[in-house]
Design an enzyme around this catalytic site. Structure first.
Site, PDB file in Angstrom:
ATOM      1  N   TYR A   1     -14.795  -3.265   7.794  1.00  0.00           N
ATOM      2  CA  TYR A   1     -13.441  -2.732   8.020  1.00  0.00           C
ATOM      3  C   TYR A   1     -13.054  -2.893   9.497  1.00  0.00           C
ATOM      4  O   TYR A   1     -11.972  -3.386   9.827  1.00  0.00           O
ATOM      5  CB  TYR A   1     -13.427  -1.263   7.601  1.00  0.00           C
TER       6      TYR A   1
ATOM      7  N   LYS B   1     -10.224  -5.169  11.455  1.00  0.00           N
ATOM      8  CA  LYS B   1      -9.190  -4.597  12.329  1.00  0.00           C
ATOM      9  C   LYS B   1      -9.115  -5.359  13.666  1.00  0.00           C
ATOM     10  O   LYS B   1      -8.025  -5.649  14.156  1.00  0.00           O
ATOM     11  CB  LYS B   1      -9.450  -3.104  12.556  1.00  0.00           C
TER      12      LYS B   1
ATOM     13  N   GLY C   1       0.839  -1.208   0.000  1.00  0.00           N
ATOM     14  CA  GLY C   1       0.000   0.000   0.000  1.00  0.00           C
ATOM     15  C   GLY C   1       0.865   1.244   0.000  1.00  0.00           C
ATOM     16  O   GLY C   1       0.512   2.281   0.567  1.00  0.00           O
TER      17      GLY C   1
ATOM     18  N   ASP D   1      -0.185  -7.627  -5.367  1.00  0.00           N
ATOM     19  CA  ASP D   1      -1.535  -7.763  -4.828  1.00  0.00           C
ATOM     20  C   ASP D   1      -1.416  -8.631  -3.578  1.00  0.00           C
ATOM     21  O   ASP D   1      -1.041  -9.806  -3.665  1.00  0.00           O
ATOM     22  CB  ASP D   1      -2.435  -8.438  -5.877  1.00  0.00           C
TER      23      ASP D   1
ATOM     24  N   GLY E   1      -0.590   4.733  -1.224  1.00  0.00           N
ATOM     25  CA  GLY E   1      -1.805   5.269  -0.624  1.00  0.00           C
ATOM     26  C   GLY E   1      -1.505   6.491   0.225  1.00  0.00           C
ATOM     27  O   GLY E   1      -0.376   7.007   0.240  1.00  0.00           O
ATOM     28  N   GLN E   2      -2.518   6.926   0.968  1.00  0.00           N
ATOM     29  CA  GLN E   2      -2.384   8.160   1.753  1.00  0.00           C
ATOM     30  C   GLN E   2      -1.215   8.086   2.735  1.00  0.00           C
ATOM     31  O   GLN E   2      -0.363   8.972   2.787  1.00  0.00           O
ATOM     32  CB  GLN E   2      -3.688   8.441   2.525  1.00  0.00           C
TER      33      GLN E   2
HETATM   34  N1  SER Z   1      -9.666   6.663   8.456  1.00  0.00           N
HETATM   35  C1  SER Z   1     -10.298   5.383   8.450  1.00  0.00           C
HETATM   36  C2  SER Z   1     -11.634   5.436   7.833  1.00  0.00           C
HETATM   37  O1  SER Z   1     -12.251   6.472   7.890  1.00  0.00           O
HETATM   38  C3  SER Z   1     -10.430   4.864   9.846  1.00  0.00           C
HETATM   39  O2  SER Z   1      -9.290   4.205  10.202  1.00  0.00           O
HETATM   40  O3  SER Z   1     -12.094   4.449   7.347  1.00  0.00           O
END
Ligand code: SER
Length: 321
Positions: A144, A148, A8, A54, A11-12
């Site tokens: 998500y 986690k 990643g 990937d 990414g940000q």
């Molecule tokens: N920044 C993430 C989100 O908004 C949270 O970890 O999904």
């Protein structure tokens, strides 16, 4: 030479963590990977190697780890909360399958360490929302968040059963001026800055009084590196360290931006992401991270806002905004 692998990486967070690791260890020590590579991925004095990877391809992950003699993996590839609700199946595959593949690859290499971020999304509506403790009720309601919590437990499992040194932080929403975030619930805080400078106005997808914990990117990067630098015996936890930096409402952020961008107007049109935000903490207790590895943020709302606007104005003048 033992190298550092980042998944990643474009990414940000990956973009800025890759730059920080290159600066610290030299570009040749860094292998940056992503599912999609940007056009300028291999340019400049950045990572010594750039590869398409990937993370759900177990053989490919193991191959990269062996080929480059990887000694530490920063595994950032994931689908975030809002996008995750649109495709929970893929989110599970990428977030859990990817983590499992990375942990299994690390397990094959003696001494290979892993950094893997958890999130405030690991908490849920039954969690105490103010000053959320390190150890408390989890029970998240997004895919998500479920990935986690499961990931934190999986990391602990690999540490206790296989001796893999896996460490992680529960990142708050991350605000940054470099690569934009995508698919998260806290993205509005970043979008607001861009819109203030490019359009003079913004419509937030959360309520004006929606409060979430946030961290500015320089602190996020410093935290990640500091946790990895810590002596293992000092750590009372391995995965999912709470860190706090600042908590503010969308309305307070808009007011802070308005101090520097006169005429900025923010409106509020909450959508389905509001219910995700409502299931997360408003503020975090990070006493354990401060005690165990010296976590200490540098930026508050005012300092972050000034720095963000300066960085974005610089980019605007250079024509890259
Ligand atoms: N920044 C993430 C989100 O908004 C949270 O970890 O999904």
């Amino acid at each position: 030479m033992k190298r550092i692998l980042i998944t990643g990486a474009f990414g940000q967070i990956g973009t800025e963590l890759t730059a920080a690791l290159c600066e610290r260890h030299g570009g040749d020590a860094v292998v940056a990977t992503g599912r999609h590579l940007p056009q300028d991925a291999a340019s400049g004095d950045g990572p010594g190697a750039v590869e398409r990877l990937d993370v759900i391809d177990a053989a490919a992950v193991a191959d990269v780890v062996h080929r480059y003699e990887i000694g530490a993996i920063y595994h950032l590839a994931a689908i975030l909360s809002a996008r995750g609700e649109r495709d929970p199946e893929t989110t599970w595959q990428i977030n859990m399958g990817g983590l499992r593949n990375v942990l299994n690859a690390a397990r094959q290499i003696s001494g290979c360490r892993v950094f893997w971020p958890s999130s405030i999304a690991a908490f849920g509506p039954e969690t105490p929302r103010e000053c959320t403790p390190q150890d408390t009720v989890m029970r998240p309601t997004t895919m998500y968040g479920i990935s986690k919590v499961a990931g934190e437990l999986l990391g602990d499992y690999y540490f206790h059963h296989y001796g893999v040194d896996v460490r992680g932080i529960r990142y708050p929403g991350v605000i940054s001026s470099g690569s934009p975030p995508g698919g998260g619930t806290t993205d509005y805080a970043v979008d607001m800055f861009y819109a203030a400078l490019t359009k003079g106005g913004y419509t937030a997808f959360v309520r004006e009084d929606c409060v979430l914990p946030m961290v500015y990117m320089p602190d996020c990067i410093a935290a990640s590196l500091k946790l990895m630098d810590a002596d293992l015996p000092a750590l009372s936890h391995h995965n999912g360290y709470n860190i706090a930096s600042m908590s503010f409402s969308a309305g307070e952020l808009a007011e802070e931006i308005k101090k520097h961008v006169p005429g900025f107007v923010c409106e509020y049109a909450p959508d389905e992401r509001q219910s995700i935000a409502d299931s997360w903490p408003r503020s975090i207790d990070d006493a354990i991270a401060r005690r165990d590895w010296g976590w200490q943020p540098q930026y508050d709302l005012a300092g972050m806002t000034v720095h963000m606007l300066n960085e974005l104005r610089r980019r605007q003048e250079a024509g890259s905004l």
